[in-house]
Design an enzyme around this catalytic site. Structure first.
Site, PDB file in Angstrom:
ATOM      1  CG  ASP A   1      -1.958   1.088   1.233  1.00 34.84           C
ATOM      2  OD1 ASP A   1      -3.143   0.756   1.387  1.00 34.84           O
ATOM      3  OD2 ASP A   1      -1.600   2.271   1.087  1.00 34.84           O
TER       4      ASP A   1
ATOM      5  CG  ASP B   1      -3.054   3.537  -2.117  1.00 33.57           C
ATOM      6  OD1 ASP B   1      -4.097   2.873  -1.942  1.00 33.57           O
ATOM      7  OD2 ASP B   1      -2.457   4.126  -1.209  1.00 33.57           O
ATOM      8  CD  GLU B   2      -5.659  -1.670   0.035  1.00 29.83           C
ATOM      9  OE1 GLU B   2      -6.331  -0.630  -0.135  1.00 29.83           O
ATOM     10  OE2 GLU B   2      -5.994  -2.564   0.806  1.00 29.83           O
TER      11      GLU B   2
HETATM   12  P1  TTP Z   1      -5.365   5.047   1.414  1.00 29.25           P
HETATM   13  O1  TTP Z   1      -4.359   4.016   1.023  1.00 29.25           O
HETATM   14  O2  TTP Z   1      -6.489   4.643   2.303  1.00 29.25           O
HETATM   15  O3  TTP Z   1      -4.634   6.278   2.135  1.00 29.25           O
HETATM   16  P2  TTP Z   1      -3.257   6.967   1.787  1.00 29.25           P
HETATM   17  O4  TTP Z   1      -2.500   6.244   0.736  1.00 29.25           O
HETATM   18  O5  TTP Z   1      -3.520   8.410   1.502  1.00 29.25           O
HETATM   19  O6  TTP Z   1      -2.496   6.900   3.185  1.00 29.25           O
HETATM   20  P3  TTP Z   1      -1.855   5.614   3.898  1.00 29.25           P
HETATM   21  O7  TTP Z   1      -0.404   5.924   4.056  1.00 29.25           O
HETATM   22  O8  TTP Z   1      -2.576   5.532   5.204  1.00 29.25           O
HETATM   23  O9  TTP Z   1      -2.110   4.440   3.004  1.00 29.25           O
HETATM   24  O10 TTP Z   1      -6.019   5.680   0.118  1.00 29.25           O
HETATM   25  C1  TTP Z   1      -5.300   5.870  -1.092  1.00 29.25           C
HETATM   26  C2  TTP Z   1      -5.728   7.147  -1.795  1.00 29.25           C
HETATM   27  O11 TTP Z   1      -7.136   7.073  -2.078  1.00 29.25           O
HETATM   28  C3  TTP Z   1      -5.536   8.385  -0.965  1.00 29.25           C
HETATM   29  O12 TTP Z   1      -4.233   8.941  -1.109  1.00 29.25           O
HETATM   30  C4  TTP Z   1      -6.603   9.289  -1.474  1.00 29.25           C
HETATM   31  C5  TTP Z   1      -7.705   8.365  -1.951  1.00 29.25           C
HETATM   32  N1  TTP Z   1      -8.802   8.355  -0.962  1.00 29.25           N
HETATM   33  C6  TTP Z   1      -9.872   9.219  -1.144  1.00 29.25           C
HETATM   34  O13 TTP Z   1      -9.934   9.955  -2.119  1.00 29.25           O
HETATM   35  N2  TTP Z   1     -10.874   9.211  -0.210  1.00 29.25           N
HETATM   36  C7  TTP Z   1     -10.850   8.415   0.904  1.00 29.25           C
HETATM   37  O14 TTP Z   1     -11.771   8.461   1.736  1.00 29.25           O
HETATM   38  C8  TTP Z   1      -9.723   7.532   1.092  1.00 29.25           C
HETATM   39  C9  TTP Z   1      -9.641   6.643   2.299  1.00 29.25           C
HETATM   40  C10 TTP Z   1      -8.735   7.543   0.124  1.00 29.25           C
HETATM   41 MG    MG Z   2      -2.242   4.162   0.873  1.00 26.48          MG
END
Ligand code: TTP
Ligand code: MG
Length: 385
Positions: free
Chosen positions: A9, A103-104
């Protein structure tokens, strides 16, 4: 033979992409999201998270919590490009890559030792490749199954690497709060709290009887297994998530129209939340009904206005399918599922012109935040009350 599963991720993904384009953002609190009056935070850098800012929070609240942050509107096109690059890198290391959001992804690395060395070494290779090619850091959890790998990557963030084996899984999971287990939302956590269960170790050690009474037999069995780190689900190689769905099996079959409609609304919201997180819009909505005699019907409709991502659009389509199914057969139901497919990057043209569509999206996103923080029962739309 044990499996080796990676959950990868990217860290603060949207912010990380912005930083790769503008290094002056490094080290500062940065918030990406909608900047209009009804804007919502997409993501916050770890510096901004310290002030309590998080994804799906209304932008107005973020501005109060962290006024000195840099606020950026963001560009989904850039994020999509990096997302594709990221998935392509993962596919260089294993054919079994299952993307779960932008992103995962899960990767099945079982048997890859001959090529890339032990799991920690291949994980380090992947982290270096991702960061060198995309400018974004990734966290990787390694586990004997998907569940443990996912929890491990979460615990390792940011820029982390955490290896959990069959031998260390119990000690790793036991002290974690129950909310860290995927599938335990605020409502289940609350029910567990009332039983005095705070950690996964306590949950795994709870006798099945009281848990069944509190949560129903099906959820109780599944939670007991998962809290103990048991998960046999395979990593399914595919290019992109093709559909998103949620379903629920009742402990008691029901033919009560109002009850079933309420469930359809909840499932639609769950599907909508996942859809919005994936950054996509859906062209079609599917309803699945399994009757008490196990016969199953699936009905699908394509939305006239083009792809949508709001809860109302999804639930209204699902309800139309439900009414049509009931006209054909009104019998006790044991399972309901709602799904969306025909996933695209863009909203439908008609749905963009339709005044209510952006509103449906904005209201749905605001509700995602509230439900995420206070539980699914904390907010209902008027019609649902
Ligand atoms: P995530 O992987 O949940 O968060 P992140 O990558 O920003 O942070 P982390 O280091 O905790 O993984 O989500 C990936 C992307 O998806 C995030 O950068 C923005 C988008 N996103 C939204 O647009 N709305 C949301 O509610 C979430 C959770 C994510
Ligand atoms: Mg992320």
């Amino acid at each position: 033979m044990g499996r080796t599963i990676f959950h990868v991720d990217l860290d603060a993904f949207f912010v990380a992409v912005e930083r790769s384009l503008d290094p002056s953002l490094n080290g500062r609190p940065v918030i990406v999201g909608g900047l209009g009056p009804r804007g919502v935070v997409s993501t916050a850098s770890y510096e901004a998270r310290k002030y309590g800012v998080h994804s799906a929070m209304p932008m107005a609240v973020a501005r109060r919590l962290c006024p000195h942050a840099v606020y950026i509107r963001g560009s989904h096109e850039r994020y999509r490009t990096v997302s594709r690059q990221f998935m392509a890198i993962l596919r260089d290391y294993s054919p079994a890559v299952e993307p779960v959001s932008v992103d995962e992804a899960y990767i099945d690395m079982t048997g890859s030792e001959r090529l890339y060395g032990p799991p920690e070494q291949s994980a380090r290779l992947i982290k270096e490749r991702v960061s060198a090619d995309t400018g974004v850091t990734a966290s990787i959890g390694i586990g004997p199954n998907r569940l443990i790998a996912k929890v491990a990557s979460g615990e390792s963030k940011p820029d982390g690497l955490l290896l959990i084996t069959d031998d260390t899984a119990t000690a790793f999971l036991a002290p974690l709060p129950v909310r860290k287990l995927p599938g335990i939302g605020p409502r289940a956590a609350e029910a567990l709290g009332r039983l005095g269960i705070e950690t996964l170790g306590q949950l795994a050690g709870t006798p099945a009887g009281p848990l069944r009474r509190a949560l129903g037999p099906r959820q109780a069995e599944s939670l007991l297994r998962r809290a103990a780190g048991v998960d046999n689900s395979p990593v399914e190689a595919r290019t992109e998530a093709k559909s998103i769905s949620a379903e629920t099996t009742f402990d008691h079959d029901s033919s009560d129209r109002a009850h079933l409609s309420g469930i359809i609304l909840e499932l639609s919201q769950r599907v909508g939340a996942k859809l919005r997180k994936s950054g996509k819009h859906a062209a079609s909505v599917t309803l699945k009904l399994r009757y008490s005699d196990f016969s199953t019907v699936t009905r699908q409709t394509t939305l006239h206005g083009g792809p949508v991502n709001g809860d109302t659009a999804i639930s209204e389509a699902a309800m139309r399918l439900f009414e049509a199914a009931l006209r054909q057969r009104h019998a006790p139901v044991r399972l309901i599922g709602v799904g969306v497919s025909g996933l695209t990057e863009e909203a439908g043209q008609l749905s963009m012109l339709n005044e209510s569509a952006p509103n449906d999206t904005a209201v749905s996103m605001a509700m995602d935040t509230i439900r995420d923080r206070f539980g699914p029962a904390s907010i209902r739309r008027g019609r649902q009350a």
